[in-house]
Design an enzyme around this catalytic site. Sequence first.
Site, mmCIF file in Angstrom:
data_model
loop_
_atom_site.group_PDB
_atom_site.id
_atom_site.type_symbol
_atom_site.label_atom_id
_atom_site.label_comp_id
_atom_site.label_asym_id
_atom_site.label_seq_id
_atom_site.Cartn_x
_atom_site.Cartn_y
_atom_site.Cartn_z
ATOM 1 C CE LYS A 67 -16.002 34.199 -29.863
ATOM 2 N NZ LYS A 67 -14.955 33.995 -28.499
ATOM 3 C CB THR A 99 -25.089 22.469 -21.448
ATOM 4 O OG1 THR A 99 -24.601 21.614 -22.755
ATOM 5 C CG2 THR A 99 -26.481 22.516 -21.380
ATOM 6 C CB ALA A 100 -25.635 28.217 -19.970
ATOM 7 C CB THR A 101 -22.693 29.468 -24.583
ATOM 8 O OG1 THR A 101 -22.268 29.631 -23.125
ATOM 9 C CG2 THR A 101 -22.173 30.245 -24.990
ATOM 10 C CD GLU A 153 -19.058 18.915 -28.890
ATOM 11 O OE1 GLU A 153 -19.303 18.172 -26.903
ATOM 12 O OE2 GLU A 153 -17.596 18.997 -28.516
ATOM 13 C CB CYS A 181 -16.481 17.615 -23.818
ATOM 14 S SG CYS A 181 -15.394 17.383 -25.870
ATOM 15 C CD GLU A 210 -19.043 20.467 -19.588
ATOM 16 O OE1 GLU A 210 -19.512 21.346 -19.621
ATOM 17 O OE2 GLU A 210 -18.720 19.368 -20.145
HETATM 18 O O1 TXE Z 1 -17.291 28.346 -22.106
HETATM 19 P P1 TXE Z 1 -18.522 29.195 -23.314
HETATM 20 P P2 TXE Z 1 -17.069 28.843 -21.022
HETATM 21 C C1 TXE Z 1 -18.479 24.125 -20.789
HETATM 22 C C2 TXE Z 1 -17.402 23.531 -19.032
HETATM 23 C C3 TXE Z 1 -17.053 24.712 -18.908
HETATM 24 C C4 TXE Z 1 -18.267 26.126 -19.207
HETATM 25 C C5 TXE Z 1 -18.198 26.773 -19.505
HETATM 26 O O2 TXE Z 1 -17.982 23.226 -18.010
HETATM 27 O O3 TXE Z 1 -17.011 25.439 -17.165
HETATM 28 O O4 TXE Z 1 -18.880 25.030 -20.602
HETATM 29 O O5 TXE Z 1 -17.310 27.704 -19.933
HETATM 30 C C6 TXE Z 1 -18.143 31.235 -27.325
HETATM 31 N N1 TXE Z 1 -22.775 34.276 -28.475
HETATM 32 N N2 TXE Z 1 -17.147 23.918 -21.722
HETATM 33 O O6 TXE Z 1 -17.619 30.331 -20.451
HETATM 34 O O7 TXE Z 1 -18.571 30.130 -22.574
HETATM 35 C C7 TXE Z 1 -17.273 32.385 -26.323
HETATM 36 O O8 TXE Z 1 -16.125 33.015 -26.812
HETATM 37 C C8 TXE Z 1 -21.863 33.335 -29.099
HETATM 38 C C9 TXE Z 1 -17.948 23.121 -22.523
HETATM 39 O O9 TXE Z 1 -15.429 29.269 -21.624
HETATM 40 O O10 TXE Z 1 -19.908 28.460 -23.595
HETATM 41 C C10 TXE Z 1 -16.151 31.067 -26.237
HETATM 42 O O11 TXE Z 1 -15.875 30.979 -27.939
HETATM 43 N N3 TXE Z 1 -20.781 32.888 -28.836
HETATM 44 C C11 TXE Z 1 -16.519 22.688 -23.611
HETATM 45 C C12 TXE Z 1 -17.037 29.900 -26.655
HETATM 46 O O12 TXE Z 1 -18.830 30.429 -26.990
HETATM 47 C C13 TXE Z 1 -20.588 32.753 -27.403
HETATM 48 C C14 TXE Z 1 -15.670 23.272 -23.682
HETATM 49 C C15 TXE Z 1 -17.091 28.624 -25.899
HETATM 50 O O13 TXE Z 1 -17.671 29.962 -24.543
HETATM 51 C C16 TXE Z 1 -21.265 33.564 -26.777
HETATM 52 C C17 TXE Z 1 -15.653 24.806 -23.031
HETATM 53 C C18 TXE Z 1 -22.539 34.109 -26.759
HETATM 54 N N4 TXE Z 1 -23.365 35.283 -26.108
HETATM 55 C C19 TXE Z 1 -16.253 24.677 -21.793
HETATM 56 N N5 TXE Z 1 -21.144 33.744 -24.945
HETATM 57 C C20 TXE Z 1 -16.536 21.252 -24.444
HETATM 58 N N6 TXE Z 1 -18.056 21.251 -25.028
HETATM 59 O O14 TXE Z 1 -15.583 21.206 -25.076
HETATM 60 C C21 TXE Z 1 -20.105 32.627 -25.196
HETATM 61 N N7 TXE Z 1 -19.361 32.431 -26.124
#
Ligand code: TXE
Length: 479
Positions: free
Chosen positions: A173, A228-230, A248, A282, A383
């Site tokens: 996905k 990180t929360a995800t 990651e 990141c 972040e």
């Molecule tokens: O990321 P999410 P978001 C950081 C950055 C950003 C914050 C939130 O600080 O502001 O994270 O970004 C999927 N079960 N990074 O909200 O939600 C989602 O659909 C399974 C750092 O956009 O973590 C997407 O495909 N999957 C980072 C993926 O997780 C889930 C890059 C990432 O989205 C899910 C991006 C769930 N319950 C943001 N919830 C880096 N490390 O490079 C969401 N997803």
Amino acid sequence: MNIKNYINGKFKNPVQDYWIENFNPSNGEVYGQIPNSTSEDIEDAYNAAKSAFPSWSKKTLEERSRILIKISELLEANLQRFAEAESKDNGKPISLAKAVDIPRAASNFRFFGNAITQFASESHESVGQNAINYTLRQPIGVVGCISPWNLPLYLFTWKIAPAIAAGNCVVAKPSEVTPMTAYLLGEICNEAGLPKGVLNIVHGLGTTTGQAIVEHTDIKAISFTGGTATGAHIAKIAAPMFKKLSLELGGKNPNIIFADCDYDDMLETTVRSSFANQGQICLCGSRIFIESSIYERFKSDFITRIKALKVGHPSDANTNIGALVSKPHLEKVKSYIEIAKDENGTVLCGGKEVIVKGFENGYYLEPTVIEVPNDECRVNQEEIFGPVVTIMPFDTEEDVLAMANKVKYGLSATLWTNDLKRTLRMSNQLQAGIVWVNTWMMRDLRTPFGGVKASGVGREGGFEALRFFTEPKNVCIKY
Ligand code: TXE
């Protein structure tokens, strides 16, 4: 334009008729719909992957390699089309998508197509016991790959390529915010002769589609890049099922500048490590620490360089900084600029939204430099993931090392110095998965990639990725 799921080699609408709008960040307009796939679509994708697995996992390494390299060549042949799609979907300058994102996605397939032919396992002779042990590295089965929006195809393929190279079949996905190039990849896979079901690409929200992948009891490993929360949420769901996990996550990386560095090189690279991809990488060095003796000089030169960056439409060849990925993300980044002011930070440049003529509803923000009064303020700890960096001076190596490590994250660190002993001392002690000395984001795909602390668990890259996507099995034979 409506995007479809790619399941069993075919393009399909979601089982339930749920759709999400896809925005173009450069003008704020909706330009398509994407499926919000449910567990029924995931089941469909899983079944396709499961059926493809026996045959794919038994293909010779040369056959798998040949197909991966073919995908790589087709991506290169379609560079312009993919770069345009990436830029439109994400807001990044098309020049960047063309120079970095798409070439790197192609490299991911070529690299792992080659790496799998060199991947080997060990044998251990039990001397004096008349026995020999050998280790098999077997593919896991069906695995899940979930990727973010900042480097859409680049990070999507960074997971998929090693997974399929190692003989797994995949349910993947991309981020719902940037689904387009993942959608286009399906066509390329068919053209390259990837057997149906080996890769299945399912679109939708994290909380619906992503969650269904993680919850699926027979998807045995999850490779995730995102917030990180995800990551923590995913780990909680996956733990009772004993899934293999590679996470990651976020970063808040220090960029440490000593007075003895090659100044011009440092300045040039620091502009990039601060604002490349609108600061949405990141690995960006978002906390800049400068040795006191060159602080004022750096501050003045850096601000001059940043003020010269052109914020503009992603397709404009002169654009250095494109649009941020989404309206909510723009609002999040802006809120941190307000937080900085409340915490007595000084906005040295930037800080405001930019109205780009003809694209007034796009999500543009000036590159922003904030001088912070201490390293513990929120803008120095949390972040932001946008075009915002902090600067502050330091006096001693001990001080800067302590500040560099005093965050919950530990992804990467950059060090600018020509002192060899200091380089070795600091590299040993920096709490990070990756340390760059006198450079930034120089990548060799064979090296381990990932972070410590809240930046995640596990490593991607090279044989580390192939180890993640295989199970070691020891066979002990007595003779
Ligand atoms: O990321 P999410 P978001 C950081 C950055 C950003 C914050 C939130 O600080 O502001 O994270 O970004 C999927 N079960 N990074 O909200 O939600 C989602 O659909 C399974 C750092 O956009 O973590 C997407 O495909 N999957 C980072 C993926 O997780 C889930 C890059 C990432 O989205 C899910 C991006 C769930 N319950 C943001 N919830 C880096 N490390 O490079 C969401 N997803």
